[in-house]
Design an enzyme around this catalytic site. Structure first.
Site, PDB file in Angstrom:
ATOM      1  N   CYS A 294       3.615   0.134  -6.514  1.00 57.51           N
ATOM      2  CA  CYS A 294       2.923  -0.981  -7.171  1.00 57.51           C
ATOM      3  C   CYS A 294       3.190  -0.991  -8.680  1.00 57.51           C
ATOM      4  CB  CYS A 294       1.425  -0.895  -6.922  1.00 57.51           C
ATOM      5  SG  CYS A 294       0.964  -0.988  -5.184  1.00 57.51           S
TER       6      CYS A 294
ATOM      7  N   ARG B  89       1.961  -5.822   1.220  1.00 52.84           N
ATOM      8  CA  ARG B  89       2.538  -6.553   0.083  1.00 52.84           C
ATOM      9  C   ARG B  89       2.824  -7.992   0.525  1.00 52.84           C
ATOM     10  NH1 ARG B  89       3.288  -2.614  -3.554  1.00 52.84           N
ATOM     11  NH2 ARG B  89       3.530  -0.539  -2.647  1.00 52.84           N
TER      12      ARG B  89
END
Length: 238
Positions: free
Chosen positions: A55, A138
């Site tokens: 991330c 995601r």
């Protein structure tokens, strides 16, 4: 809106659907979505949680294209199940501690939603129970100026997204809207585009009879579209 229910806990908005509305707190203040972005494109994406390695690299890469997105009349909005203080502390760590590629001391400027109750995550099908009941995959949605979902992408938690590919998709969508052409496999701005498929027998016969450059068949005709012409239109389009 379609009833795109996979099971009792997962709702999956589809391409062509109106983007589900919500109100949420973000690192940039209260957000009413998608109404606050009326007349602009939006890229809405989720990440599993703060202070995670993949991330962190994604946030740096997303931040690197923020200015390019704004030129394309597009805003970036992130989401995590973490709280605002956690988001801000992570921002601070990214700025002070992290370098990736040529990026260092990067300030994250786009808003990130705090979705502690999972309301937005479930509204957009970002929670996949067989992966996690509390962390998002995601997920990414490209939403147009009318609030319509135009692209849906899902990546696993372990795989970082290709931000340049997301930018390419956005430009391809805007190119289609402005010029009416579709974009072939592996297309990049400046490469040849393709004419839309004829929708009636009459249109097909006209295409067959038409003697034009780069026509391979009635269903496949390439057209030149210079990169400069694309950006002249897209960068001026509000």
């Amino acid at each position: 809106m379609h009833d795109n229910t996979q099971n009792d806990s997962v709702f999956l908005p589809l391409i062509g659907d109106k983007a589900p509305s919500f109100i949420a707190n973000t690192t940039n203040g209260l957000l009413k979505f998608p109404e606050d972005y009326a007349g602009r494109w939006v890229i809405l994406f989720s990440h599993p949680m703060d202070f995670t390695p993949v991330c962190t690299t994604e946030f740096l890469s997303f931040q690197s294209v923020v200015d390019n997105l704004k030129k394309l009349n597009t805003e970036l909005v992130g989401l995590s199940v973490g709280a605002i203080p956690s988001h801000l502390a992570w921002y601070n760590s990214i700025y002070n501690d992290i370098s990736f590629k040529d990026w260092k001391n990067v300030k994250i400027t786009f808003p990130v939603i705090a979705d502690m109750d999972l309301h937005v995550s479930k509204l957009y099908g970002m929670i996949h129970p067989n992966t996690s009941d509390t962390k998002t995959v995601r997920a990414l949605f490209i939403i147009d100026t009318h609030g319509i979902i135009r692209t849906v992408l899902y990546y696993p938690q372990t795989t970082g997204r290709n931000i340049q590919e997301i930018l390419r998709i956005l430009i391809a969508l805007q190119t289609h809207d402005v010029f009416g052409f579709s974009t072939p496999a592996d297309w990049q701005p400046g490469a040849q585009v393709v004419e839309s498929l004829p929708q009636t027998n009459q249109d097909m016969q006209k295409r067959i009879a038409k003697n034009v450059k780069n026509k391979q068949s009635w269903y496949l005709t390439f057209r030149d579209l210079p990169e400069s012409k694309i950006y002249d239109k897209l960068l001026k389009k509000k």
